[in-house]
Design a protein around this motif. Structure first.
Motif, PDB file in Angstrom:
ATOM      1  N   ALA A   3       0.785  -1.319  -0.071  1.00  0.00           N
ATOM      2  CA  ALA A   3       0.004  -0.031   0.025  1.00  0.00           C
ATOM      3  C   ALA A   3       0.717   1.218  -0.004  1.00  0.00           C
ATOM      4  O   ALA A   3       1.867   1.124   0.574  1.00  0.00           O
ATOM      5  CB  ALA A   3      -0.734  -0.027   1.387  1.00  0.00           C
ATOM      6  N   ARG A   4       0.403   2.158  -0.760  1.00  0.00           N
ATOM      7  CA  ARG A   4       1.228   3.443  -0.991  1.00  0.00           C
ATOM      8  C   ARG A   4       0.393   4.647  -0.311  1.00  0.00           C
ATOM      9  O   ARG A   4      -0.851   4.829  -1.080  1.00  0.00           O
ATOM     10  CB  ARG A   4       1.921   3.673  -2.159  1.00  0.00           C
ATOM     11  N   LEU A   5       0.785   5.179   0.667  1.00  0.00           N
ATOM     12  CA  LEU A   5       0.118   6.449   1.109  1.00  0.00           C
ATOM     13  C   LEU A   5       0.620   7.649   0.623  1.00  0.00           C
ATOM     14  O   LEU A   5       1.635   8.067   1.246  1.00  0.00           O
ATOM     15  CB  LEU A   5       0.139   6.231   2.500  1.00  0.00           C
ATOM     16  N   PHE A   6      -0.159   8.646   0.073  1.00  0.00           N
ATOM     17  CA  PHE A   6       0.469   9.889  -0.100  1.00  0.00           C
ATOM     18  C   PHE A   6      -0.242  10.793   0.692  1.00  0.00           C
ATOM     19  O   PHE A   6      -1.414  11.061   0.902  1.00  0.00           O
ATOM     20  CB  PHE A   6      -0.190  10.282  -1.672  1.00  0.00           C
ATOM     21  N   LEU A   7       0.623  11.494   1.515  1.00  0.00           N
ATOM     22  CA  LEU A   7       0.207  12.299   2.729  1.00  0.00           C
ATOM     23  C   LEU A   7       0.149  13.707   2.411  1.00  0.00           C
ATOM     24  O   LEU A   7       0.009  14.536   3.275  1.00  0.00           O
ATOM     25  CB  LEU A   7       1.398  12.134   3.772  1.00  0.00           C
ATOM     26  N   ALA A   8       0.137  14.150   1.204  1.00  0.00           N
ATOM     27  CA  ALA A   8       0.039  15.656   0.946  1.00  0.00           C
ATOM     28  C   ALA A   8      -1.543  16.006   1.153  1.00  0.00           C
ATOM     29  O   ALA A   8      -2.466  15.051   1.217  1.00  0.00           O
ATOM     30  CB  ALA A   8       0.558  16.071  -0.211  1.00  0.00           C
ATOM     31  N   ALA A   9      -1.957  17.347   1.091  1.00  0.00           N
ATOM     32  CA  ALA A   9      -3.292  17.674   1.118  1.00  0.00           C
ATOM     33  C   ALA A   9      -4.128  16.902   0.053  1.00  0.00           C
ATOM     34  O   ALA A   9      -3.556  17.041  -1.119  1.00  0.00           O
ATOM     35  CB  ALA A   9      -3.400  19.128   1.148  1.00  0.00           C
ATOM     36  N   GLY A  10      -5.324  16.568   0.197  1.00  0.00           N
ATOM     37  CA  GLY A  10      -6.035  15.753  -0.630  1.00  0.00           C
ATOM     38  C   GLY A  10      -5.579  14.504  -0.963  1.00  0.00           C
ATOM     39  O   GLY A  10      -6.050  13.908  -2.056  1.00  0.00           O
ATOM     40  N   ALA A  11      -4.962  13.647  -0.359  1.00  0.00           N
ATOM     41  CA  ALA A  11      -4.362  12.593  -0.535  1.00  0.00           C
ATOM     42  C   ALA A  11      -5.349  11.346  -0.422  1.00  0.00           C
ATOM     43  O   ALA A  11      -6.193  11.324   0.160  1.00  0.00           O
ATOM     44  CB  ALA A  11      -2.933  12.261   0.331  1.00  0.00           C
ATOM     45  N   THR A  12      -5.042  10.228  -1.282  1.00  0.00           N
ATOM     46  CA  THR A  12      -5.799   9.031  -1.199  1.00  0.00           C
ATOM     47  C   THR A  12      -4.682   7.790  -1.039  1.00  0.00           C
ATOM     48  O   THR A  12      -3.661   7.897  -0.816  1.00  0.00           O
ATOM     49  CB  THR A  12      -6.666   9.011  -2.228  1.00  0.00           C
ATOM     50  N   GLU A 217       5.534  10.572   1.839  1.00  0.00           N
ATOM     51  CA  GLU A 217       4.537   9.396   1.315  1.00  0.00           C
ATOM     52  C   GLU A 217       5.174   8.355   2.063  1.00  0.00           C
ATOM     53  O   GLU A 217       6.374   8.142   2.347  1.00  0.00           O
ATOM     54  CB  GLU A 217       5.085   9.479  -0.099  1.00  0.00           C
ATOM     55  N   LEU A 218       4.293   7.260   2.365  1.00  0.00           N
ATOM     56  CA  LEU A 218       4.514   6.146   3.188  1.00  0.00           C
ATOM     57  C   LEU A 218       4.104   4.808   2.318  1.00  0.00           C
ATOM     58  O   LEU A 218       2.953   4.855   1.798  1.00  0.00           O
ATOM     59  CB  LEU A 218       3.675   6.259   4.362  1.00  0.00           C
ATOM     60  N   THR A 219       5.033   4.065   1.973  1.00  0.00           N
ATOM     61  CA  THR A 219       4.603   2.640   1.495  1.00  0.00           C
ATOM     62  C   THR A 219       4.774   1.718   2.848  1.00  0.00           C
ATOM     63  O   THR A 219       5.446   1.674   3.604  1.00  0.00           O
ATOM     64  CB  THR A 219       5.813   2.406   0.715  1.00  0.00           C
ATOM     65  N   MET A 220       3.622   0.850   2.514  1.00  0.00           N
ATOM     66  CA  MET A 220       3.319  -0.120   3.635  1.00  0.00           C
ATOM     67  C   MET A 220       3.450  -1.509   3.072  1.00  0.00           C
ATOM     68  O   MET A 220       2.606  -1.390   2.046  1.00  0.00           O
ATOM     69  CB  MET A 220       2.192   0.231   4.388  1.00  0.00           C
ATOM     70  N   ASP A 221       4.014  -2.509   3.529  1.00  0.00           N
ATOM     71  CA  ASP A 221       3.746  -3.726   3.176  1.00  0.00           C
ATOM     72  C   ASP A 221       3.920  -4.700   4.360  1.00  0.00           C
ATOM     73  O   ASP A 221       4.725  -5.215   4.759  1.00  0.00           O
ATOM     74  CB  ASP A 221       5.138  -4.305   2.312  1.00  0.00           C
ATOM     75  N   ARG A 222       2.694  -5.194   4.366  1.00  0.00           N
ATOM     76  CA  ARG A 222       2.436  -5.971   5.813  1.00  0.00           C
ATOM     77  C   ARG A 222       3.049  -7.194   5.680  1.00  0.00           C
ATOM     78  O   ARG A 222       3.554  -7.881   6.427  1.00  0.00           O
ATOM     79  CB  ARG A 222       0.853  -6.042   5.979  1.00  0.00           C
ATOM     80  N   ALA A 223       3.108  -7.860   4.521  1.00  0.00           N
ATOM     81  CA  ALA A 223       3.530  -9.278   4.328  1.00  0.00           C
ATOM     82  C   ALA A 223       4.877  -9.418   4.844  1.00  0.00           C
ATOM     83  O   ALA A 223       5.297 -10.488   5.082  1.00  0.00           O
ATOM     84  CB  ALA A 223       3.189  -9.752   2.983  1.00  0.00           C
ATOM     85  N   ARG A 224       5.538  -8.345   4.113  1.00  0.00           N
ATOM     86  CA  ARG A 224       7.053  -8.180   4.481  1.00  0.00           C
ATOM     87  C   ARG A 224       7.509  -7.414   5.807  1.00  0.00           C
ATOM     88  O   ARG A 224       8.558  -7.442   6.288  1.00  0.00           O
ATOM     89  CB  ARG A 224       7.913  -7.809   3.393  1.00  0.00           C
ATOM     90  N   GLY A 225       6.424  -6.881   6.622  1.00  0.00           N
ATOM     91  CA  GLY A 225       6.648  -6.288   7.996  1.00  0.00           C
ATOM     92  C   GLY A 225       7.564  -4.895   7.508  1.00  0.00           C
ATOM     93  O   GLY A 225       8.484  -4.539   8.166  1.00  0.00           O
ATOM     94  N   LEU A 226       6.901  -4.196   6.547  1.00  0.00           N
ATOM     95  CA  LEU A 226       7.785  -2.940   5.999  1.00  0.00           C
ATOM     96  C   LEU A 226       7.090  -1.861   6.044  1.00  0.00           C
ATOM     97  O   LEU A 226       5.717  -1.635   5.515  1.00  0.00           O
ATOM     98  CB  LEU A 226       8.149  -3.521   4.721  1.00  0.00           C
ATOM     99  N   ASP A 257      -1.912   7.693  14.727  1.00  0.00           N
ATOM    100  CA  ASP A 257      -2.534   8.591  15.591  1.00  0.00           C
ATOM    101  C   ASP A 257      -2.095   9.894  15.056  1.00  0.00           C
ATOM    102  O   ASP A 257      -1.710  10.073  13.935  1.00  0.00           O
ATOM    103  CB  ASP A 257      -2.162   8.197  16.928  1.00  0.00           C
ATOM    104  N   ALA A 258      -2.650  10.984  15.889  1.00  0.00           N
ATOM    105  CA  ALA A 258      -2.164  12.514  15.550  1.00  0.00           C
ATOM    106  C   ALA A 258      -0.823  12.531  14.968  1.00  0.00           C
ATOM    107  O   ALA A 258      -0.650  13.535  14.311  1.00  0.00           O
ATOM    108  CB  ALA A 258      -2.648  13.376  16.657  1.00  0.00           C
ATOM    109  N   ASP A 259       0.223  11.833  15.614  1.00  0.00           N
ATOM    110  CA  ASP A 259       1.541  12.263  15.486  1.00  0.00           C
ATOM    111  C   ASP A 259       2.357  11.177  14.792  1.00  0.00           C
ATOM    112  O   ASP A 259       3.530  11.672  14.402  1.00  0.00           O
ATOM    113  CB  ASP A 259       2.207  12.546  16.832  1.00  0.00           C
ATOM    114  N   ASN A 260       1.933  10.092  14.708  1.00  0.00           N
ATOM    115  CA  ASN A 260       2.899   8.870  14.361  1.00  0.00           C
ATOM    116  C   ASN A 260       2.191   7.926  13.236  1.00  0.00           C
ATOM    117  O   ASN A 260       0.910   7.782  13.506  1.00  0.00           O
ATOM    118  CB  ASN A 260       3.142   8.047  15.363  1.00  0.00           C
ATOM    119  N   TYR A 261       3.004   7.264  12.337  1.00  0.00           N
ATOM    120  CA  TYR A 261       2.318   6.136  11.631  1.00  0.00           C
ATOM    121  C   TYR A 261       2.859   4.958  12.269  1.00  0.00           C
ATOM    122  O   TYR A 261       4.043   5.077  12.707  1.00  0.00           O
ATOM    123  CB  TYR A 261       3.251   6.222  10.252  1.00  0.00           C
TER     124      TYR A 261
END
Length: 309
Positions: A3-12, A217-226, A257-261
């Motif tokens: 999963a790739r998370l785009f964290l700028a305004a209006g992100a999806t 921008e945040l990349t998440m890969d649960r299968a690899r714990g990344l 949460d409010a401060d962290n991924y």
């Protein structure tokens, strides 16, 4: 799935098989404010230093990355401070953090790196806390330390965190071992949490959200714990990047949460568990120049989640 998370305004939030691509460009180093005193030598070295001249900060680094954690003495001098992990950019293979901190102006560029990562009370680059009742309960600054090996090829030390409350449910305390060899962006962490009450803990290992400004921008890969964070571009400082690797079998959830991924792990008190925390600077000597390259570097890091070491 990645999963790739785009964290700028209006992100999806997007999901897919590939990694994100950024338009490449060659960033320039900041202007040198004043040069640091020369190093004793220019050989690559892993090292840990107690900054007893600055509230007992612990500094550790190798040829690719540099970090700092804060001691109990800082709590009164500069409140609030916490147990998050600070990360510094560096563009030399030899140690520089101690000389940088001794200038009293560590946030400026003196030719070898700088600290522009504002950890504050976040988890920064891989700090942790206990997740309870939809809140992260965190320790204060470290209370004691033990240096087990101080270079030249590897640095190895332990710190203790005094008991802290998890709401009114229980108290928890921690010993954590930090191991950083040459040639990697990643410190291996072995955490042992203990509690005054039995039963498992949900531990949140985190990356601070706004440590170098808004966005990223945040990349998440649960299968690899990344988890791989590609920070926003600062025109004066460049980008910081943070990576976490955890044992995927321990993952309960990936959330924020409010401060962290946060990646939430199920942990048994008294049983050590392993995770890896890494960072880089796009102006560092290995010039990780785009998000996809950082994602690949984090994914390629050799990991060993066996707790005995």
């Amino acid at each position: 799935m990645i999963a790739r998370l785009f964290l700028a305004a209006g992100a999806t939030l997007l999901a897919g098989a590939g990694l994100a691509q950024d338009a490449p460009r060659e960033p320039a180093l900041p202007p040198v404010v004043s040069p640091l005193p020369p190093p004793p030598d220019r050989a690559p070295r892993a090292t840990v230093v107690l900054a007893d001249y600055r509230y007992d900060d612990l500094l550790w680094e190798n040829d690719r990355t540099a970090h700092r954690i804060y001691a109990h003495a800082l709590e009164k001098a500069e409140p609030p401070s916490g147990s998050g992990i600070d990360s510094w950019g560096k563009n030399v293979v030899w140690p520089y953090a101690d000389r940088q901190l001794r200038t009293g102006d560590q946030h400026a560029y003196h030719g070898e790196g700088l600290d522009f990562y504002n950890v504050g009370t976040t988890r920064g680059a891989g700090g942790l806390g206990i997740w309870h009742d939809n809140k992260l309960w965190t320790s204060r600054n470290y209370r004691s330390y033990r240096i087990l090996q101080n270079g030249p090829k590897i640095v190895d030390f332990e710190v203790d965190y005094a008991p802290w409350p998890v709401d009114v449910a229980r108290k928890v305390w921690e010993t954590r071992r930090f191991t950083l060899p040459l040639g990697t962006h990643f410190t291996r962490m072995v955490s042992t949490l203990r509690s005054d009450r039995p039963g498992p803990l949900i531990v949140g290992v985190g990356i601070g959200k706004r440590t170098t400004g808004d966005g990223g921008e945040l990349t998440m890969d649960r299968a690899r714990g990344l988890l791989a964070w590609w920070g926003p571009d600062d025109p004066h400082h460049g980008r910081m990047m943070i990576g976490l690797r955890v044992d995927p079998k321990m993952i309960v959830e990936i959330r924020q949460d409010a401060d962290n991924y946060l990646v939430l792990l199920k942990v048994q008190p008294g049983k050590p568990f392993v995770y890896y925390s890494g960072s880089g600077w796009n102006l560092g000597q290995d010039r990780v120049g785009d998000r996809a390259s950082w994602d690949r570097l984090v994914a390629a890091e050799p990991v060993d989640f066996t707790a005995s070491n």
